[in-house]
Design an enzyme around this catalytic site. Sequence first.
Site, PDB file in Angstrom:
ATOM      1  N   TYR A 180      -9.010 -11.427  14.425  1.00 55.73           N
ATOM      2  CA  TYR A 180      -7.967 -11.967  13.546  1.00 55.73           C
ATOM      3  C   TYR A 180      -8.152 -13.483  13.366  1.00 55.73           C
ATOM      4  CZ  TYR A 180      -3.170 -13.311  12.197  1.00 55.73           C
ATOM      5  OH  TYR A 180      -2.072 -13.845  11.577  1.00 55.73           O
ATOM      6  N   ILE A 201       0.821  -1.212   0.000  1.00 59.35           N
ATOM      7  CA  ILE A 201       0.000   0.000   0.000  1.00 59.35           C
ATOM      8  C   ILE A 201       0.858   1.265   0.000  1.00 59.35           C
ATOM      9  CG2 ILE A 201      -0.248   0.013   2.539  1.00 59.35           C
ATOM     10  CD1 ILE A 201      -3.306   0.568   0.559  1.00 59.35           C
ATOM     11  N   LYS A 238      -9.093 -15.699   9.992  1.00 58.97           N
ATOM     12  CA  LYS A 238      -8.228 -16.781   9.493  1.00 58.97           C
ATOM     13  C   LYS A 238      -9.014 -18.099   9.412  1.00 58.97           C
ATOM     14  CE  LYS A 238      -4.488 -14.505   8.653  1.00 58.97           C
ATOM     15  NZ  LYS A 238      -4.042 -14.335   7.258  1.00 58.97           N
TER      16      LYS A 238
HETATM   17  N1  SER Z   1       1.920 -13.533  15.155  1.00 58.82           N
HETATM   18  C1  SER Z   1       0.481 -13.475  15.044  1.00 58.82           C
HETATM   19  C2  SER Z   1      -0.093 -12.603  16.084  1.00 58.82           C
HETATM   20  O1  SER Z   1       0.464 -12.550  17.167  1.00 58.82           O
HETATM   21  C3  SER Z   1      -0.089 -14.860  15.162  1.00 58.82           C
HETATM   22  O2  SER Z   1      -0.295 -15.358  13.893  1.00 58.82           O
HETATM   23  O3  SER Z   1      -1.099 -12.028  15.867  1.00 58.82           O
END
Ligand code: SER
Length: 321
Positions: free
Chosen positions: A142, A35, A146
Amino acid sequence: MPKILIIGAGGQIGSELTLKLRDVHGPERVVAADINDKNTDLVNSGIFEIVDAQDYESILNCVKKHDIDTIYLMAAMLSATGEKFPVKAWDLNMDSLFHVLNLAKDNIIKHIFWPSSIAVFGPTTPSKRTPQHTIMEPTTVYGITKQVGERWCEYYHNKYGVDVRSLRYPGIISWKTMPGGGTTDYAVEIYHKAILDKRYASFLSKDTELPMMFMEDAIRATLDIMEAPAETIKIRSSYNLSAISFTPSEISEAIKKHISDFDMSYAPDFRQAIADSWPSSIDDSSARTDWNWAHHFDLEKMTAEMITRLREKYKHSEINS
Ligand code: SER
């Protein structure tokens, strides 16, 4: 000759992956995209494009301009930042994945690498040697992106024949790049602080054990899974991937073998709850069986490498300042 595109090439893993792919395939075959163009190493070592991972047209234009057939989608918002901006994390992580999956579904590109994470697991998952197939009830945005992403990858593979391959990365540790916005970031910061200040206050508690990996192993795993014959890739959601597991207290002991007066303290913050919801170790036997994955770095070897390299790096920056 078709080319490789790395989206999110300026990030922690993207930047080292791009340089490695340029070494292996030649700089003329590897297009770095991000970006912004702040990472001068990437801009100066080969083809670079500004691409917004959330904008389909922006990706499509780059793919057509450079005759891209393989995309590594490394742009994402990680766990800790994701909790601050849940809607943004959802939008970025999901929009970008759909754009790339749809390019493959429409036969505009042929191959995709998309990283998943240990964040797909949650508090109800067996936390020791977490199996490949198990309960997955992630509690972070997150982790949700995923997990949902994994389902879509498998769906696109089964339904449309899309060649998408994926790894559930643990926390990744490197002396070259800094992580951004993750819960495992402490395991990188600690080495920098150990060299610069001989002290570190960990934002995770003493006994919080998490799966981790040295960057060199992570990059090799990524190249290996992408080069493996298609028939050996039996899992099209994402492979468990493991190397080492340690606690803040154990990494501190490993550092003390090199810096005896290193002083470690603990000040857990909101990231503690995230870490507590993740496994402490991972069973990656499917990756080891299917495409011969093996890690090379344990905690001692990684620590020796981190300390040597960071000492050189900071000495060098002192000389130049
Ligand atoms: N390293 C990442 C995190 O701490 C885990 O996939 O969000």
